[in-house]
Motif scaffolding. Structure first.
Motif, mmCIF file in Angstrom:
data_model
loop_
_atom_site.group_PDB
_atom_site.id
_atom_site.type_symbol
_atom_site.label_atom_id
_atom_site.label_comp_id
_atom_site.label_asym_id
_atom_site.label_seq_id
_atom_site.Cartn_x
_atom_site.Cartn_y
_atom_site.Cartn_z
ATOM 1 N N ASN A 139 24.773 57.780 -25.488
ATOM 2 C CA ASN A 139 24.017 57.949 -26.740
ATOM 3 C C ASN A 139 24.517 59.132 -27.560
ATOM 4 O OD1 ASN A 139 22.171 55.753 -26.188
ATOM 5 N ND2 ASN A 139 21.212 57.091 -24.676
ATOM 6 N N PHE A 140 25.836 59.302 -27.566
ATOM 7 C CA PHE A 140 26.440 60.400 -28.324
ATOM 8 C C PHE A 140 26.029 60.357 -29.792
ATOM 9 C CE2 PHE A 140 30.246 61.474 -30.995
ATOM 10 C CZ PHE A 140 30.142 62.857 -30.892
ATOM 11 N N ALA A 141 25.949 59.152 -30.364
ATOM 12 C CA ALA A 141 25.686 59.024 -31.803
ATOM 13 C C ALA A 141 24.384 59.702 -32.208
ATOM 14 C CB ALA A 141 25.672 57.551 -32.213
ATOM 15 N N ARG A 142 23.392 59.671 -31.332
ATOM 16 C CA ARG A 142 22.104 60.245 -31.742
ATOM 17 C C ARG A 142 22.132 61.772 -31.803
ATOM 18 N NH1 ARG A 142 18.342 61.976 -27.823
ATOM 19 N NH2 ARG A 142 19.130 61.878 -25.682
ATOM 20 N N THR A 143 23.161 62.378 -31.230
ATOM 21 C CA THR A 143 23.272 63.838 -31.283
ATOM 22 C C THR A 143 23.980 64.319 -32.545
ATOM 23 O OG1 THR A 143 25.435 64.029 -30.161
ATOM 24 C CG2 THR A 143 23.473 63.849 -28.759
ATOM 25 N N ILE A 144 24.634 63.406 -33.257
ATOM 26 C CA ILE A 144 25.491 63.817 -34.378
ATOM 27 C C ILE A 144 24.734 64.548 -35.483
ATOM 28 C CG2 ILE A 144 27.007 62.960 -36.219
ATOM 29 C CD1 ILE A 144 27.988 60.846 -34.165
ATOM 30 N N PRO A 145 23.548 64.084 -35.920
ATOM 31 C CA PRO A 145 22.828 64.855 -36.943
ATOM 32 C C PRO A 145 22.525 66.288 -36.499
ATOM 33 C CG PRO A 145 21.934 62.644 -36.819
ATOM 34 C CD PRO A 145 22.879 62.784 -35.657
ATOM 35 N N SER A 146 22.181 66.469 -35.221
ATOM 36 C CA SER A 146 21.907 67.820 -34.722
ATOM 37 C C SER A 146 23.181 68.657 -34.678
ATOM 38 C CB SER A 146 21.275 67.754 -33.325
ATOM 39 O OG SER A 146 20.015 67.137 -33.371
ATOM 40 N N ILE A 147 24.292 68.022 -34.329
ATOM 41 C CA ILE A 147 25.572 68.739 -34.324
ATOM 42 C C ILE A 147 25.924 69.212 -35.725
ATOM 43 C CG2 ILE A 147 28.072 68.439 -34.049
ATOM 44 C CD1 ILE A 147 27.463 66.660 -31.621
ATOM 45 N N LEU A 148 25.779 68.337 -36.708
ATOM 46 C CA LEU A 148 26.098 68.711 -38.088
ATOM 47 C C LEU A 148 25.192 69.836 -38.572
ATOM 48 C CD1 LEU A 148 26.593 65.161 -39.665
ATOM 49 C CD2 LEU A 148 28.376 66.776 -38.952
#
Length: 207
Positions: free
Chosen positions: A183-192
């Motif tokens: 579920n890497f994709a769901r972390t992307i907003p937090s990473i940005l």
């Protein structure tokens, strides 16, 4: 200078035996497009030879340093390179199941290896382990610039090594998962939001 030249540059550094064609890169591209995030995504092909890989990781940072925002995502061995680059240039980085001490881990892989995506073969040597050791930056000069994302079910790396090495940095720790980071994709907003805090209230992603 055109409008697109002002976009933040997001640099993704892939892992050992991986490539710019990895599934995580595909998820990242798809998510950025779906959310219509105006960033320039750069994914260098690192190869394996560590000194050359580090050079390729540094080049896209050096090209925009001081001109526009820049941030890194590094996975596995790419997480180690992202740590080195972040310490060297003072740019923020998100480390996804990073290899904390690859010069120890990869001794189990000495000899011929095959890239999982390209089919290219390469040979891992003790000289490569020394290159990885020599580039280790030690303690990061500003641990708050690193976001460490770990899953306890990582079958390749002991997540506790990264937990201890980067204990002064913010962490995202999830039970289960695997080395690929489910579920890497769901972390992307937090990473940005971590890489560019001003994006939370509009800021650099506006206009």
């Amino acid at each position: 200078m055109t409008a697109t030249d002002n976009r933040p540059r997001l640099i993704y550094l892939h892992g050992f035996k991986s490539s710019p064609g990895s599934e995580k890169v595909g998820e990242l591209r798809e998510t950025l497009e779906r959310l219509q995030v105006p960033v320039e995504l750069v994914v260098p092909s690192l190869g394996f030879e560590p000194e050359r890989a580090l050079t390729r990781a540094c080049e896209p940072v050096e090209a925009v340093l001081g001109q526009r925002p820049c941030g890194l995502i590094g996975s596995s061995l790419g997480g180690y390179y992202a740590t080195v680059v972040s310490a060297r240039y003072g740019v923020p980085a998100a480390l996804v199941n990073p290899a904390a001490y690859p010069y120890r881990l990869l001794r189990d892989y000495l000899g011929e290896q095959t890239n999982l995506h390209t089919g290219e073969t390469f040979t891992v040597t003790e000289a490569h382990m020394q290159q990885l050791t020599d580039m280790d930056p030690g303690d990061h000069p500003d641990p708050s610039q690193l976001l460490v994302l770990l899953q306890t079910g990582d079958e390749t790396l002991d997540y506790r090594e990264a937990w201890r090495r980067f204990q002064g940095s913010p962490h995202w720790l999830q039970a289960g998962g695997d080395h690929r980071f489910q579920n890497f994709a769901r972390t992307i907003p937090s990473i940005l939001a971590f890489l560019w805090p001003e994006s939370r209230s509009g800021g650099i992603f506006q206009g």
